[in-house]
Design an enzyme around this catalytic site. Structure first.
Site, PDB file in Angstrom:
ATOM      1  CG  ASP A   1      34.385  33.248  46.154  1.00 56.71           C
ATOM      2  OD1 ASP A   1      34.350  32.867  47.348  1.00 56.71           O
ATOM      3  OD2 ASP A   1      33.866  32.607  45.223  1.00 56.71           O
TER       4      ASP A   1
ATOM      5  CG  HIS B   1      36.398  35.463  56.775  1.00 54.55           C
ATOM      6  ND1 HIS B   1      35.957  35.551  55.479  1.00 54.55           N
ATOM      7  CD2 HIS B   1      35.765  34.386  57.330  1.00 54.55           C
ATOM      8  CE1 HIS B   1      35.087  34.573  55.244  1.00 54.55           C
ATOM      9  NE2 HIS B   1      34.958  33.858  56.349  1.00 54.55           N
TER      10      HIS B   1
ATOM     11  CG  LEU C   1      38.437  55.248  46.049  1.00 57.60           C
ATOM     12  CD1 LEU C   1      39.657  54.504  45.492  1.00 57.60           C
ATOM     13  CD2 LEU C   1      37.872  54.444  47.237  1.00 57.60           C
TER      14      LEU C   1
END
Length: 253
Positions: A20, A37, A131
């Site tokens: 956020d 972004h 991962l």
């Protein structure tokens, strides 16, 4: 628990993140929201690298919620364009570094080319084990529980499950993250202190960490502060603190 930060503190096996603050980061710099972004996408790359180096095997990022369609149409288009860019430009790097990519969420509303890119990326990286990076795209926790419930109902109709046998264990295998451990730690950046319809079922016993740091500013030291906070907590799962301490002593004997 996993390995330790700086050789001492236990690490979570699964970190989930609500990313956020991209828009506010851009606003404070008098930049268009898309700049936030774009910077946020760079931080995703850095976060993946940090988790891989630290030995955290699972990272799940809330990239686009079912509610995010309510944002201005231009911003939604830009976010989808960034997602396309990730799938086209970053997937080979992820694969070369042993990262498995998976995407959870309702894909029907995504454009056909994005769905194709997701399928290709998941197929390419499926065997990787360094991962697991999970992106939640057009995802909502309520949607997740609803789709799992529909699948259980179908199993009942098919005679595979009896209604009287339905319990938590019946529903769990149908949820989006059923094949990996539930998150040990949830990080939310940007100062808000809520989970915003993210992994409602899976976060039942997750440790929550909220920070005012905006996502584009979230770096390796910020991650390590979150991990340090996690390491100070005693996870009891319904037991008493004394029971947890006794179990820890027994394990170390």
């Amino acid at each position: 628990m996993g390995p330790a930060v700086e050789g001492s503190a236990p690490l979570p096996q699964h970190v989930a993140v609500i990313m956020d603050g991209n828009g506010r980061w851009a606003y404070r710099r008098h930049l268009p929201r898309v700049a936030g972004h774009r910077r946020g996408a760079e931080v995703v790359r850095e976060m993946v690298q940090s988790c891989a180096e630290l030995g955290i095997p699972h990272l799940t990022l809330f990239a686009f919620s079912t509610e995010n369609w309510r944002r201005p149409s231009l911003e939604v288009r830009l976010l989808m364009s960034l997602f396309r860019l990730l799938l086209r430009r970053e997937i080979r790097k992820l694969h070369d570094n042993g990262v498995r990519l998976r995407v959870i969420g309702e894909r029907g509303r995504l454009e056909a080319d994005i769905r194709r890119l997701i399928d290709e990326a998941e197929a390419l990286t499926r065997g990787n084990t360094a991962l697991t990076l999970t992106l939640a795209v057009n995802y909502g926790g309520r949607w997740d529980i609803a789709q799992a419930t529909r699948r259980v109902a179908a199993a009942v109709q098919a005679g595979q499950v009896r209604v009287e046998d339905i319990d938590e264990g019946t529903l769990a295998p149908y949820l989006a993250l059923a094949d990996i451990p539930e998150p040990d730690l949830l990080i939310r950046t940007g100062g808000e202190e809520r989970i915003s319809n993210f992994l409602i079922w899976q976060l039942a016993y997750t440790e929550l960490y909220f920070t005012d740091t905006l996502w584009p500013d979230f770096n390796r030291p910020a991650l390590e502060r979150a991990l340090h906070s996690f390491a100070q907590r005693q996870r009891r799962f319904g037991r008493t603190g004394d029971q947890v301490a006794e179990d820890a002593c027994s394990a170390n004997e």
